[in-house]
Design an enzyme around this catalytic site. Sequence first.
Site, mmCIF file in Angstrom:
data_model
loop_
_atom_site.group_PDB
_atom_site.id
_atom_site.type_symbol
_atom_site.label_atom_id
_atom_site.label_comp_id
_atom_site.label_asym_id
_atom_site.label_seq_id
_atom_site.Cartn_x
_atom_site.Cartn_y
_atom_site.Cartn_z
ATOM 1 N N GLU A 152 -5.282 -4.818 10.384
ATOM 2 C CA GLU A 152 -4.222 -3.856 10.650
ATOM 3 C C GLU A 152 -4.484 -3.136 11.977
ATOM 4 O O GLU A 152 -5.265 -2.171 12.014
ATOM 5 C CB GLU A 152 -4.162 -2.809 9.530
ATOM 6 C CG GLU A 152 -3.910 -3.400 8.160
ATOM 7 C CD GLU A 152 -3.311 -2.374 7.203
ATOM 8 O OE1 GLU A 152 -2.226 -2.657 6.685
ATOM 9 O OE2 GLU A 152 -3.900 -1.308 7.012
ATOM 10 N N SER A 196 3.602 -2.404 10.159
ATOM 11 C CA SER A 196 5.052 -2.546 10.354
ATOM 12 C C SER A 196 5.596 -3.914 9.944
ATOM 13 O O SER A 196 6.516 -4.437 10.562
ATOM 14 C CB SER A 196 5.435 -2.209 11.810
ATOM 15 O OG SER A 196 5.086 -0.868 12.106
ATOM 16 N N GLU A 205 -6.683 4.833 7.841
ATOM 17 C CA GLU A 205 -6.409 6.258 7.556
ATOM 18 C C GLU A 205 -7.612 6.911 6.884
ATOM 19 O O GLU A 205 -7.911 8.080 7.113
ATOM 20 C CB GLU A 205 -5.136 6.373 6.701
ATOM 21 C CG GLU A 205 -3.900 6.060 7.527
ATOM 22 C CD GLU A 205 -2.755 5.420 6.757
ATOM 23 O OE1 GLU A 205 -2.737 5.472 5.518
ATOM 24 O OE2 GLU A 205 -1.864 4.839 7.433
ATOM 25 N N HIS A 232 -9.433 1.504 4.746
ATOM 26 C CA HIS A 232 -8.166 1.614 5.487
ATOM 27 C C HIS A 232 -8.374 2.521 6.697
ATOM 28 O O HIS A 232 -9.143 3.481 6.627
ATOM 29 C CB HIS A 232 -7.065 2.163 4.580
ATOM 30 C CG HIS A 232 -5.706 2.047 5.182
ATOM 31 N ND1 HIS A 232 -5.242 2.936 6.119
ATOM 32 C CD2 HIS A 232 -4.731 1.117 5.013
ATOM 33 C CE1 HIS A 232 -4.023 2.555 6.496
ATOM 34 N NE2 HIS A 232 -3.690 1.461 5.838
ATOM 35 N N LYS A 287 0.194 4.275 -0.174
ATOM 36 C CA LYS A 287 -0.397 5.469 0.474
ATOM 37 C C LYS A 287 -0.166 6.699 -0.421
ATOM 38 O O LYS A 287 -0.183 6.554 -1.623
ATOM 39 C CB LYS A 287 0.167 5.619 1.882
ATOM 40 C CG LYS A 287 0.019 4.313 2.697
ATOM 41 C CD LYS A 287 0.221 4.470 4.163
ATOM 42 C CE LYS A 287 0.007 3.126 4.855
ATOM 43 N NZ LYS A 287 0.093 3.190 6.302
ATOM 44 N N ASN A 301 0.881 -1.170 0.000
ATOM 45 C CA ASN A 301 0.000 0.000 0.000
ATOM 46 C C ASN A 301 0.913 1.212 0.000
ATOM 47 O O ASN A 301 1.537 1.521 1.012
ATOM 48 C CB ASN A 301 -0.897 -0.024 1.252
ATOM 49 C CG ASN A 301 -1.710 1.253 1.395
ATOM 50 O OD1 ASN A 301 -1.746 2.090 0.487
ATOM 51 N ND2 ASN A 301 -2.356 1.417 2.541
ATOM 52 N N GLY A 307 2.828 2.076 10.745
ATOM 53 C CA GLY A 307 3.822 3.136 10.603
ATOM 54 C C GLY A 307 4.585 3.451 11.881
ATOM 55 O O GLY A 307 5.264 4.467 11.975
ATOM 56 N N GLY A 361 2.943 -1.218 4.171
ATOM 57 C CA GLY A 361 3.042 0.213 3.870
ATOM 58 C C GLY A 361 4.481 0.595 3.554
ATOM 59 O O GLY A 361 4.976 0.343 2.451
HETATM 60 P P1 13P Z 1 3.211 0.211 7.592
HETATM 61 O O1 13P Z 1 3.657 -1.087 6.953
HETATM 62 O O2 13P Z 1 3.986 1.388 7.110
HETATM 63 O O3 13P Z 1 3.125 0.096 9.066
HETATM 64 O O4 13P Z 1 1.712 0.463 7.069
HETATM 65 C C1 13P Z 1 0.772 -0.540 7.181
HETATM 66 C C2 13P Z 1 -0.430 -0.159 6.415
HETATM 67 O O5 13P Z 1 -1.180 0.731 6.805
HETATM 68 C C3 13P Z 1 -0.690 -0.858 5.151
HETATM 69 O O6 13P Z 1 -1.968 -0.587 4.684
#
Ligand code: 13P
Length: 249
Positions: free
Chosen positions: A167, A213, A97, A95, A12, A10, A173, A234
């Site tokens: 997640e 992560s 976010e 997601h 983002k 992803n 992140g 991510g």
């Molecule tokens: P990270 O791998 O950067 O923690 O992000 C995970 C994520 O939100 C994937 O959709």
Amino acid sequence: MARRKIVAGNWKMNKTPSEAVALVNELKPLVASEDVDVVFCVPAIDIIPVVEACKGSNIEVGAENMYFEESGAYTGEISPAMLTDAGVKYVVLGHSERREYFAETNETVNKKVLKAFEHGLTPIMCCGETLEQREQGVTMDFIRQQVKVGFQNVGAEQAKKAVIAYEPIWAIGTGKTATTEQAEEVCAGIRACIAEIYDDAVAEEIRIQYGGSVNAGNAAELFAQADIDGGLVGGASLKADFGKIVNYK
Ligand code: 13P
């Protein structure tokens, strides 16, 4: 029948169209795999050049969001037909976010899941708890609600093809990955919830990813768990490390 693993990046809100093509060209040889489905979920404006750059490879392209209407006066939104016409196969929906910053709810996510299936897109529906919810012991109640509402009116044959990404918000992140036990416990709980909504056959087939992560160092252990069928990645999907995650064995 063993479920095929699916590892999706992803991206983002990262990479301009030209940067996106450069990244695909860098990663293409690293993510070659016959055993794992590989998906790059990229910003809308990157979709067309990324589809082009992925031609002839094992990489499928996904979108990071989509609207639930067919077309019309929805300034700024992207329709499912626009995605399929551009060569997109997967779409990340709900997601955390988008839930946090763009007011997506279980109900709007459900509308999007239904619309995605109508157009032959495979949804990667995200769910996951906050740290506060985990500490209060309501993780599974909260996620069961996200899954139940998210899959409302989705038929069994469609549900079998869906992907759910677990997640935990506190792991996104932050570099703070859920332990394999925590990740497996929730993914098994999601599978049990799917068995309750549908039946064991659907629960056996649906693929459940862990996200938060994931990196080259922890992917193998996470993906070895009985109910974890791959990852939604991510930060590490924007680097050569993604190749190591895909080829985690
Ligand atoms: P990270 O791998 O950067 O923690 O992000 C995970 C994520 O939100 C994937 O959709």
